[in-house]
Each structure stands twice: as C-alpha cells, then as structure tokens.
Design a protein around this motif. Structure first.
Motif, short mmCIF file in Angstrom:
data_model
loop_
_atom_site.label_atom_id
_atom_site.label_comp_id
_atom_site.label_asym_id
_atom_site.label_seq_id
_atom_site.Cartn_x
_atom_site.Cartn_y
_atom_site.Cartn_z
N ASP A 76 10.94 -3.65 7.43
CA ASP A 76 10.88 -3.98 6.01
C ASP A 76 9.45 -3.97 5.48
O ASP A 76 9.19 -3.55 4.36
CB ASP A 76 11.51 -5.36 5.77
N ARG A 77 8.50 -4.48 6.29
CA ARG A 77 7.12 -4.60 5.83
C ARG A 77 6.35 -3.29 5.88
O ARG A 77 5.49 -3.03 5.04
CB ARG A 77 6.35 -5.61 6.69
N GLY A 78 6.62 -2.49 6.89
CA GLY A 78 5.78 -1.35 7.20
C GLY A 78 5.49 -0.41 6.05
O GLY A 78 4.33 -0.10 5.77
N PRO A 79 6.51 0.12 5.33
CA PRO A 79 6.23 1.10 4.27
C PRO A 79 5.31 0.57 3.18
O PRO A 79 4.40 1.27 2.73
CB PRO A 79 7.63 1.41 3.72
N ALA A 80 5.52 -0.69 2.74
CA ALA A 80 4.68 -1.25 1.69
C ALA A 80 3.24 -1.40 2.16
O ALA A 80 2.28 -1.12 1.43
CB ALA A 80 5.23 -2.59 1.22
N LEU A 81 3.04 -1.85 3.41
CA LEU A 81 1.69 -2.00 3.95
C LEU A 81 0.99 -0.66 4.07
O LEU A 81 -0.19 -0.51 3.72
CB LEU A 81 1.75 -2.70 5.31
N LEU A 82 1.72 0.34 4.58
CA LEU A 82 1.12 1.68 4.71
C LEU A 82 0.73 2.25 3.35
O LEU A 82 -0.38 2.80 3.19
CB LEU A 82 2.12 2.62 5.40
N THR A 83 1.61 2.12 2.37
CA THR A 83 1.31 2.64 1.04
C THR A 83 0.09 1.96 0.44
O THR A 83 -0.80 2.62 -0.11
CB THR A 83 2.52 2.45 0.10
N SER A 84 0.01 0.63 0.55
CA SER A 84 -1.13 -0.11 0.02
C SER A 84 -2.43 0.31 0.70
O SER A 84 -3.46 0.51 0.05
CB SER A 84 -0.91 -1.61 0.18
N GLY A 85 -2.39 0.44 2.03
CA GLY A 85 -3.59 0.84 2.75
C GLY A 85 -4.05 2.23 2.37
O GLY A 85 -5.25 2.47 2.17
N ILE A 86 -3.11 3.18 2.25
CA ILE A 86 -3.45 4.55 1.90
C ILE A 86 -4.05 4.62 0.49
O ILE A 86 -4.94 5.43 0.22
CB ILE A 86 -2.19 5.44 2.00
N VAL A 87 -3.58 3.78 -0.42
CA VAL A 87 -4.12 3.77 -1.78
C VAL A 87 -5.50 3.13 -1.83
O VAL A 87 -6.42 3.64 -2.48
CB VAL A 87 -3.15 3.04 -2.74
N LEU A 88 -5.68 2.01 -1.13
CA LEU A 88 -6.93 1.26 -1.24
C LEU A 88 -8.11 1.95 -0.56
O LEU A 88 -9.24 1.85 -1.05
CB LEU A 88 -6.74 -0.14 -0.63
N LEU A 89 -7.88 2.64 0.54
CA LEU A 89 -9.00 3.25 1.27
C LEU A 89 -9.79 4.24 0.40
O LEU A 89 -11.01 4.11 0.29
CB LEU A 89 -8.49 3.92 2.55
N PRO A 90 -9.16 5.26 -0.22
CA PRO A 90 -9.95 6.17 -1.04
C PRO A 90 -10.53 5.52 -2.29
O PRO A 90 -11.62 5.89 -2.73
CB PRO A 90 -8.95 7.29 -1.39
N VAL A 91 -9.82 4.55 -2.87
CA VAL A 91 -10.35 3.87 -4.05
C VAL A 91 -11.62 3.10 -3.67
O VAL A 91 -12.63 3.15 -4.38
CB VAL A 91 -9.30 2.92 -4.65
N GLY A 92 -11.59 2.38 -2.53
CA GLY A 92 -12.77 1.65 -2.09
C GLY A 92 -13.93 2.59 -1.79
O GLY A 92 -15.08 2.30 -2.14
N ALA A 93 -13.63 3.72 -1.16
CA ALA A 93 -14.69 4.69 -0.86
C ALA A 93 -15.30 5.24 -2.14
O ALA A 93 -16.52 5.44 -2.23
CB ALA A 93 -14.12 5.82 -0.01
N ALA A 94 -14.47 5.47 -3.16
CA ALA A 94 -14.97 5.97 -4.44
C ALA A 94 -15.88 4.94 -5.10
O ALA A 94 -16.91 5.28 -5.69
CB ALA A 94 -13.80 6.32 -5.36
N ILE A 95 -15.50 3.66 -5.00
CA ILE A 95 -16.33 2.61 -5.59
C ILE A 95 -17.68 2.53 -4.88
O ILE A 95 -18.73 2.41 -5.53
CB ILE A 95 -15.59 1.26 -5.52
N VAL A 96 -17.68 2.61 -3.55
CA VAL A 96 -18.94 2.60 -2.80
C VAL A 96 -19.81 3.78 -3.22
O VAL A 96 -21.02 3.63 -3.47
CB VAL A 96 -18.66 2.63 -1.28
N GLY A 97 -19.21 4.96 -3.30
CA GLY A 97 -19.98 6.15 -3.69
C GLY A 97 -20.56 6.02 -5.09
O GLY A 97 -21.71 6.40 -5.33
#
Length: 252
Positions: free
Chosen positions: A198-219
C-alpha cells in the motif's frame, strides 16, 4: 468447475458462472478467455490476465469478472482502473463473499489514486509557481549595490539540498517496500507485505518527483551565487520557484 473455483480462490480471483446465457457460443468463448486469464494470472503474466478478463467480461457481462479485472489491474499499477472495477463489483454484487477484501483494496487504492492525481497536477501546473523579488542591498554609500549576492543564494542551495535528501529518503523507503513485497524477508507476515504494497507506490512517486526538483533548486542557487552584482550591473534579481522548476533572472 469445482477445481477451477478452488484455483480461482487461491489466486485471489473469482470464478464466475458462465453457463446461463441464451448464446452458448458467447459463453463458451467467455469461459475460454477466463481460463486463459486465470492461467496467465497464476504464471504472473498480469498484463495478459487483465486483457483476457476484460474480454471475457465484454462477452458475458458477469459482474464477478470485475473483481478479477481489478486484481490484475492492481498488479500492473493501473490503479484507477482497479479502483473502478472493485467499486463496480461491489455495486453489482453487494452480497459478495469477499466484500471485506474488496473494501480494503478500495480504501487503499483511493489513497493512491488521490496522491497520484495531486502529484500530476502539481507537476503540470506551472501557472501555480510563486515569484519572489530580491533587491540588492545598498552599499556603504546608501546608493550603490553591494559587490555580492549575499546569503540568499546559499539559503536556496540549502533548501534544495534538503529537498534532495527528503526525495532520496522517500525513494529508498519506496524501494524497500517494493523489495518487501517482491522478495519478503524470512519471518515476514502477510500484514507486513500488505502494508508495504500500500505504501510503496506513493513513496516511490514522491521520491521521484522531489529528487529532480531539489537538484534544480540547488542548481538555481549556485547560478544565483555566480551572478555578479556590481555598480552599474544587476539592478534586480527575480527568483521563481514552481512545482517542477526554478529559475533565477536578472535585469541588467
């Protein structure tokens, strides 16, 4: 028929009665499609099973097949289809013997589908971005800008790094849940696997979205830090942060 029913219950699918239609040829084809779907489901070929169950339902209209469609769709992460199928199943078969199981899956899928919808909306809604304007602080004379951008860029970099870390944690947790479902550890219970599923898909989706957004903010923060702010140089810096992008612009 009895053996097929036992098989179906073991697999978590339903074996519908397919011998009540006035068109024997359609019933025969629907039965063959169901049998093929059950065999594919047992072999783990859930995409094939889903197609067979859908075609069998189109021919026979037996509502019990909706449960099978939902179960196969859930295995291939077609969560919206799975949710609709389970809901229609209970609507058409209100006294279903596996009603409690179907209700549990409906509750879990509603959470997942809602989270997926919110994520998709945030990713595509660029108009929802917010803009912050950073004016250079005056220099010692009171009318000249300072020679550097100050601490602002590093605050942005730190915030972006925090988003990256959060994304990595969520992604790792989602992968761990997927592993717990696909390859349970010795001694793991069915309840543990169910919770991880039940948890896995939501966690994976959130992680996949946050990683590139965070990298863009750092850049963007690093780019801002490298913009020269000197007398006669940048007069105004605009920092725009959106759900899937971030940009720094200067007016010279």
């Amino acid at each position: 028929m009895k053996g097929l029913l036992v098989l179906a219950l073991t697999l978590g699918i339903v074996s519908p009665a397919l011998a009540q239609s006035p068109d024997p040829s359609r019933d025969s084809e629907a039965r063959a499609l169901f049998d093929a779907g059950a065999a594919s489901y047992e072999a783990g070929r859930y995409d094939e099973a889903l197609g067979y169950f859908q075609r069998s339902y189109e021919l026979s209209g037996r509502p019990q097949l909706l449960y099978n469609i939902g179960s196969a769709a859930e295995r291939v992460r077609q969560d919206a289809l799975a949710l609709r199928s389970y809901e229609d199943y209970l609507r058409l078969v209100p006294d279903a013997p596996n009603r409690a199981r179907a209700e549990t899956r409906i509750e879990a899928l509603r959470r997942i589908v809602t989270a997926q919808g919110e994520t998709a909306e945030d990713t595509t809604q660029e108009e929802g971005s917010t803009a912050a304007v950073v004016e250079p602080s005056p220099g010692p004379s009171g009318d000249e800008p300072s020679s550097g951008p100050g601490i602002g860029p590093w605050i942005v970099v730190g915030g972006g790094a925090a988003v990256v870390v959060a994304g990595a944690i969520l992604l790792g947790a989602g992968l761990a849940d997927r592993s717990a479902v696909e390859d349970p550890a010795p001694g793991a219970t069915w309840a543990d696997a169910e919770a991880a599923y039940d948890r896995g898909p939501a966690l994976l989706t959130s992680g996949i979205v946050l990683l590139p957004v965070g990298a863009a903010i750092v850049g963007a923060g690093l780019a801002w830090a490298l913009i020269p702010v000197e007398s006669g140089g940048v007069e105004r810096i605009s920092l725009r942060v959106g759900p899937a992008s971030i940009a720094v612009a200067g007016r010279f």
